[in-house]
Scaffold this active site. Structure first.
Site, PDB file in Angstrom:
ATOM      1  N   TYR A  49     -16.261   2.427   2.885  1.00 27.05           N
ATOM      2  CA  TYR A  49     -15.455   1.594   2.001  1.00 27.05           C
ATOM      3  C   TYR A  49     -14.349   0.926   2.823  1.00 27.05           C
ATOM      4  O   TYR A  49     -13.557   1.601   3.482  1.00 27.05           O
ATOM      5  CB  TYR A  49     -14.847   2.440   0.881  1.00 27.05           C
ATOM      6  CG  TYR A  49     -13.997   1.627  -0.047  1.00 27.05           C
ATOM      7  CD1 TYR A  49     -12.609   1.695  -0.011  1.00 27.05           C
ATOM      8  CD2 TYR A  49     -14.591   0.727  -0.955  1.00 27.05           C
ATOM      9  CE1 TYR A  49     -11.836   0.920  -0.851  1.00 27.05           C
ATOM     10  CE2 TYR A  49     -13.818  -0.045  -1.787  1.00 27.05           C
ATOM     11  CZ  TYR A  49     -12.439   0.049  -1.726  1.00 27.05           C
ATOM     12  OH  TYR A  49     -11.668  -0.736  -2.546  1.00 27.05           O
ATOM     13  N   MET A 105     -10.990  -0.599   3.146  1.00 22.36           N
ATOM     14  CA  MET A 105      -9.748  -0.614   2.366  1.00 22.36           C
ATOM     15  C   MET A 105      -8.956  -1.905   2.622  1.00 22.36           C
ATOM     16  O   MET A 105      -8.469  -2.524   1.698  1.00 22.36           O
ATOM     17  CB  MET A 105      -8.894   0.588   2.750  1.00 22.36           C
ATOM     18  CG  MET A 105      -9.574   1.913   2.432  1.00 22.36           C
ATOM     19  SD  MET A 105      -8.491   3.324   2.695  1.00 22.36           S
ATOM     20  CE  MET A 105      -8.515   3.463   4.481  1.00 22.36           C
ATOM     21  N   ALA A 164     -12.314 -14.914   0.977  1.00 23.79           N
ATOM     22  CA  ALA A 164     -12.798 -13.581   1.341  1.00 23.79           C
ATOM     23  C   ALA A 164     -14.249 -13.397   0.883  1.00 23.79           C
ATOM     24  O   ALA A 164     -15.095 -12.908   1.631  1.00 23.79           O
ATOM     25  CB  ALA A 164     -11.907 -12.512   0.721  1.00 23.79           C
ATOM     26  N   PHE A 167     -16.543 -15.174   3.107  1.00 24.86           N
ATOM     27  CA  PHE A 167     -16.588 -14.479   4.402  1.00 24.86           C
ATOM     28  C   PHE A 167     -17.637 -13.364   4.373  1.00 24.86           C
ATOM     29  O   PHE A 167     -18.523 -13.281   5.221  1.00 24.86           O
ATOM     30  CB  PHE A 167     -15.187 -13.937   4.712  1.00 24.86           C
ATOM     31  CG  PHE A 167     -15.086 -13.063   5.938  1.00 24.86           C
ATOM     32  CD1 PHE A 167     -14.969 -11.681   5.831  1.00 24.86           C
ATOM     33  CD2 PHE A 167     -15.089 -13.621   7.203  1.00 24.86           C
ATOM     34  CE1 PHE A 167     -14.857 -10.880   6.958  1.00 24.86           C
ATOM     35  CE2 PHE A 167     -14.981 -12.822   8.335  1.00 24.86           C
ATOM     36  CZ  PHE A 167     -14.863 -11.453   8.208  1.00 24.86           C
ATOM     37  N   TYR A 168     -17.560 -12.502   3.358  1.00 25.95           N
ATOM     38  CA  TYR A 168     -18.454 -11.345   3.350  1.00 25.95           C
ATOM     39  C   TYR A 168     -19.878 -11.722   2.963  1.00 25.95           C
ATOM     40  O   TYR A 168     -20.851 -11.192   3.491  1.00 25.95           O
ATOM     41  CB  TYR A 168     -17.917 -10.265   2.420  1.00 25.95           C
ATOM     42  CG  TYR A 168     -16.703  -9.539   2.981  1.00 25.95           C
ATOM     43  CD1 TYR A 168     -15.414  -9.844   2.555  1.00 25.95           C
ATOM     44  CD2 TYR A 168     -16.846  -8.544   3.946  1.00 25.95           C
ATOM     45  CE1 TYR A 168     -14.311  -9.193   3.084  1.00 25.95           C
ATOM     46  CE2 TYR A 168     -15.752  -7.892   4.486  1.00 25.95           C
ATOM     47  CZ  TYR A 168     -14.490  -8.218   4.044  1.00 25.95           C
ATOM     48  OH  TYR A 168     -13.401  -7.577   4.565  1.00 25.95           O
ATOM     49  N   TYR A 191       0.826  -1.200   0.000  1.00 26.52           N
ATOM     50  CA  TYR A 191       0.000   0.000   0.000  1.00 26.52           C
ATOM     51  C   TYR A 191       0.863   1.253   0.000  1.00 26.52           C
ATOM     52  O   TYR A 191       1.961   1.275   0.538  1.00 26.52           O
ATOM     53  CB  TYR A 191      -0.971  -0.026   1.190  1.00 26.52           C
ATOM     54  CG  TYR A 191      -2.106  -0.968   0.927  1.00 26.52           C
ATOM     55  CD1 TYR A 191      -1.992  -2.327   1.203  1.00 26.52           C
ATOM     56  CD2 TYR A 191      -3.289  -0.512   0.326  1.00 26.52           C
ATOM     57  CE1 TYR A 191      -3.024  -3.192   0.923  1.00 26.52           C
ATOM     58  CE2 TYR A 191      -4.323  -1.386   0.037  1.00 26.52           C
ATOM     59  CZ  TYR A 191      -4.181  -2.725   0.337  1.00 26.52           C
ATOM     60  OH  TYR A 191      -5.199  -3.600   0.037  1.00 26.52           O
ATOM     61  N   ASN A 214      -9.924 -14.751  -4.779  1.00 24.61           N
ATOM     62  CA  ASN A 214      -9.970 -14.866  -3.314  1.00 24.61           C
ATOM     63  C   ASN A 214     -11.334 -15.388  -2.862  1.00 24.61           C
ATOM     64  O   ASN A 214     -12.192 -14.653  -2.381  1.00 24.61           O
ATOM     65  CB  ASN A 214      -9.666 -13.505  -2.689  1.00 24.61           C
ATOM     66  CG  ASN A 214      -9.320 -13.621  -1.216  1.00 24.61           C
ATOM     67  OD1 ASN A 214      -9.599 -14.632  -0.585  1.00 24.61           O
ATOM     68  ND2 ASN A 214      -8.722 -12.578  -0.676  1.00 24.61           N
ATOM     69  N   GLU A 215     -11.524 -16.737  -3.028  1.00 20.97           N
ATOM     70  CA  GLU A 215     -12.816 -17.347  -2.682  1.00 20.97           C
ATOM     71  C   GLU A 215     -13.133 -17.201  -1.201  1.00 20.97           C
ATOM     72  O   GLU A 215     -14.264 -16.955  -0.807  1.00 20.97           O
ATOM     73  CB  GLU A 215     -12.761 -18.836  -3.019  1.00 20.97           C
ATOM     74  CG  GLU A 215     -12.332 -19.132  -4.445  1.00 20.97           C
ATOM     75  CD  GLU A 215     -13.514 -19.568  -5.281  1.00 20.97           C
ATOM     76  OE1 GLU A 215     -13.401 -19.545  -6.515  1.00 20.97           O
ATOM     77  OE2 GLU A 215     -14.554 -19.922  -4.699  1.00 20.97           O
ATOM     78  N   HIS A 261     -13.441  -4.130  -2.391  1.00 27.79           N
ATOM     79  CA  HIS A 261     -13.034  -4.875  -3.577  1.00 27.79           C
ATOM     80  C   HIS A 261     -12.300  -6.130  -3.159  1.00 27.79           C
ATOM     81  O   HIS A 261     -11.523  -6.109  -2.200  1.00 27.79           O
ATOM     82  CB  HIS A 261     -12.114  -4.015  -4.459  1.00 27.79           C
ATOM     83  CG  HIS A 261     -12.851  -2.933  -5.196  1.00 27.79           C
ATOM     84  ND1 HIS A 261     -12.771  -1.606  -4.848  1.00 27.79           N
ATOM     85  CD2 HIS A 261     -13.700  -2.999  -6.258  1.00 27.79           C
ATOM     86  CE1 HIS A 261     -13.530  -0.893  -5.670  1.00 27.79           C
ATOM     87  NE2 HIS A 261     -14.110  -1.710  -6.532  1.00 27.79           N
TER      88      HIS A 261
END
Lengths: 575, 166
Positions: free
Chosen positions: B78, B80, B130, B133-134, B32, B127-128, B122
């Site tokens: 959002y 990050m 993640a 998870f959401y 980052y 990334n299955e 995003h």
């Protein structure tokens, strides 16, 4: 014939009223630190009487406080020259010497002043303070006696005189001074009833009594009589227990120790020493020595005890103290010095696991206090890695810890029969402890390897970086140590301890500029950081910096730093 | 099922932001930029950017910010970054971090966050974990794919995951 513009040449012609009042103001302004006003008024007097000794001297004194040293010295000397028979001039001369730290010269000046004005309390007080500073104890006693005679209604003067007598070794004299003082108080005065000041004075008198050789019985009796007025019960009980031990009253001493535990002094390991000494009926000299032990050391870790003695002491803990104070850290720690073999292994196993689950960074340091070597009838901590590795307790601890590591790997538990799995932090602490044990055994590479695993596991653990840095330094690579410790410091810039460690290592590595940068993050912002460190008497930094220069063979700078350090400590630096 | 760990939250400041870097480095394949770290520290909003502490160590972090939305005058939260150190995963820490941000919304939806009606992030299309998870834990929806969102990793595409809050 003295010229007209020099009044007060010696005792005799004082200043006319207007100027005399101005002079009083000069003194007042000086005392209240209003220096500019003081100078103004002094100049007004000097306009009319430019050679007035006392005004010149006072002006000089004020200038000295305004950092105008050379002018100050000149004026004071001139003032004194003009009026050698003025006690004020001599007094001011003495004050000037005091501010230059020429204490012996200052004392001489004060004594001169007193020759002229013998009963001047202010000068006597200044003299007494310098005498005690220079440890002129007989002189101090004489001066305090004079002050007491002049002002016997001030409690402080009595106490100071008693203290003076105490310091010159006239113990009975000191006690009689205190007693005479107490005799001057009227019946029912607040100083005679229970209260902090009265209690402390009684304890002080008691302390002097106990310092008289072979006088323990009188001290113990006095302790009983002053019980009602003493507020500091803990100190009172401590003295009582120590006297009882000295007199061989072991059963009573144990009772007193029990009373101390009940008051909440369970975490004080010296009290535990008293307890053990009373159970084992040990000689009073041993008891006194045990009293000076630091940390979690007790008489049990100071001298080798027989198996029978250890069992007797242990019975006391198991029968009395565990049931009553089961949660006390000291009550759980000290018996570990009283057991051996299998019993030790079982007990230390419980001790270590508790510390690992909680996450105690100092666990390794605590365990190292078990690695004791006997020498001339006393125990010493083993520091040489060779000694440590051979020590039975060390082998037991390492065996246990290695067991935890493999059990955690296989079952995520410290012991196979544990019900609950350990959280991820436990393995971090176990590795950290194992690395600490490697450090004690001088196995730096193995330790560093483990710590690298720790860093990969939890890269935000500052303690790990610190230990890794220490191992690198012990292994000889100071530059790598600096890099690691600095990384750890960067994680938590509010942690002053790790900042100090980084600075210390940087100085050792010859990186004095970076070191100053680091430590400046914690010095006060006004002024330059080095001056602040000097004022705060940050000796480790100053000596570290001097040694850094010396290593680089910058002899001039090193000497200057060492010299400044000694000067501040008041040591006379002879060439 | 491994036991859940109870964590404590802590603020991210200029004095400990290095620990955020360590967490991100350990958790994400992307590096980052300074602007991201600057934004987190200067935002000084510990309800949106926080550390997760366990046993005294930072073991994870979540950083979110308020953004305006295109074609609307509404805002969204959002997310990050959300990261937990590998040794501490599977213990409910990530869930507690996200839940605390949703709780922050609940407690302020009529006040400071009155203009917020969505939360989004995003996720790299590969990334299955993640995405599961959401979507399963928090009821996020899978939105459009954004091509070439990432510059230096493969695949460079990602999905927008979002949840309407009102």
């Amino acid at each position: 014939m003295a010229p007209d513009n020099n009044p007060q040449n010696g005792a005799g012609r004082p200043l006319p009223k207007k100027e005399a009042d101005l002079f009083k103001n000069v003194v007042k302004h000086y005392e209240t630190k209003q220096y500019k006003k003081a100078i103004k008024q002094a100049d007004t007097i000097l306009k009319k009487y430019p050679n007035h000794g006392e005004t010149l001297a006072m002006k000089g004194l004020v200038l000295n406080n305004l950092e105008k040293r050379e002018e100050a010295h000149a004026l004071v000397k001139q003032g004194l020259m003009n009026d050698m028979r003025s006690h004020v001039c001599w007094h001011v001369y003495g004050l000037l010497h005091r501010s230059d730290r020429n204490y012996n010269e200052a004392i001489k000046a004060y004594k001169q002043a007193l020759r002229i004005d013998t009963d001047n309390i202010q000068i006597l007080r200044d003299l007494s303070m310098l005498q005690i500073q220079m440890r002129d104890l007989p002189g101090f006693a004489v001066t305090r006696h004079n002050i007491l005679t002049l002002k016997s209604n001030g409690k402080i003067n009595w106490l100071a005189f008693a203290l003076a007598k105490h310091l010159i070794g006239d113990l009975r004299g000191a006690i009689s001074v205190i007693d005479i003082y107490l005799g001057t108080l009227t019946e029912g005065a607040p100083e005679l009833s229970r209260g902090f000041e009265a209690g402390e004075l009684a304890l002080y008198r008691n302390q002097i009594l106990s310092e008289i050789p072979d006088n323990t019985r009188e001290a113990l009796d006095h302790l009983e009589t002053c019980k009602p007025i003493v507020v500091d019960r803990s100190s009172w009980l401590t003295s009582k227990a120590r006297y009882q031990l000295k007199l061989g009253q072991y059963a009573e001493a144990k009772k007193t120790a029990d009373e101390m535990f009940e008051r909440g002094m369970t975490e004080n390991c010296r009290v535990h020493s008293l307890y053990i000494c009373s159970i084992l009926e040990l000689d009073s000299q041993i008891c006194d020595e045990a009293w000076k032990l630091p940390g979690t050391r007790t008489v049990a870790s100071m001298i080798p005890l027989t198996a029978e003695q250890k069992q007797r002491a242990l019975d006391g803990y198991e029968a009395d103290l565990f049931p009553k104070y089961g949660k006390s850290a000291a009550v759980n720690r000290i018996p570990l010095n009283l057991v051996e073999g299998d019993k030790f292994r079982k007990a230390v196993d419980v001790f270590i696991r508790k510390g690992l689950v909680k996450g105690v960074p100092s666990l390794c340091r605590e365990l190292s206090s078990f690695f004791l070597l006997e020498k001339d009838g006393r125990y010493e901590l083993a520091t040489d890695p060779v000694d440590v590795k051979e020590h039975e307790a060390f082998k037991v601890v390492v065996d246990l810890v290695d067991g935890y590591i493999s059990c955690l790997k296989a079952n995520s538990k410290l012991l196979v029969d544990d019900e609950v799995e350990e959280p991820p932090s436990t393995v971090l602490w176990v590795w950290y402890l194992r690395a600490g044990l490697h450090e004690l055994a001088g196995e730096y590479d193995a330790g560093i390897e483990l710590l690298d695993k720790c860093i990969e596991h939890t890269p935000t653990a500052v303690d790990v970086y610190e230990l890794k840095g220490r191992l690198l330094r012990s292994a000889g690579d100071i530059n790598a140590a600096v890099e690691v410790v600095d990384k750890g410091r960067d994680l938590d810039r509010q942690d002053r301890y790790i900042n100090n460690q980084t600075t210390k290592y940087m100085l050792e590595a010859g990186m004095e500029a970076e070191a100053l940068e680091r430590i400046s993050m914690f010095t006060k912002h006004e002024g330059n950081p080095e001056a602040n460190l000097y004022d705060m008497q940050c000796s480790w930094y100053e000596l570290g910096l001097a040694s850094c220069y010396a290593k680089k063979e910058l002899w001039g700078r090193a000497l200057r730093k060492y010299g400044k350090f000694l000067q501040r400590e008041g040591v006379v630096f002879v060439g | 099922m491994r036991r859940e760990l109870e964590i404590e939250f802590g603020q991210i400041t200029s004095d400990n932001v290095e620990q955020l870097r360590k967490v991100n480095l350990a958790c994400f394949p992307v590096q980052y930029q300074e602007t991201y770290y600057k934004g987190v520290v200067e935002g000084k909003n510990e309800s949106l950017c926080k550390f997760a502490y366990f046993n005294g160590f930072v073991v994870g972090a979540a950083c979110a910010r308020l953004e305006g939305m295109k074609n609307s005058n509404k805002q969204r939260i959002y997310i990050m970054t959300l990261g937990v150190l590998a040794a501490y995963r599977g213990r409910g820490i990530g869930r507690q971090l996200i839940q605390s941000i949703l709780d922050y919304y609940e407690n302020n939806k009529d006040g400071a966050l009155a203009n917020v009606d969505e939360i989004a992030l995003h996720v790299q299309i590969s990334n299955e974990d993640a995405m599961k998870f959401y979507t399963t834990r928090f009821g996020f929806e899978k939105g459009e794919m954004v091509e070439n969102y990432y510059k230096r990793i493969d695949p460079p595409h990602c999905y927008l995951l979002f949840k309407k809050l009102r």
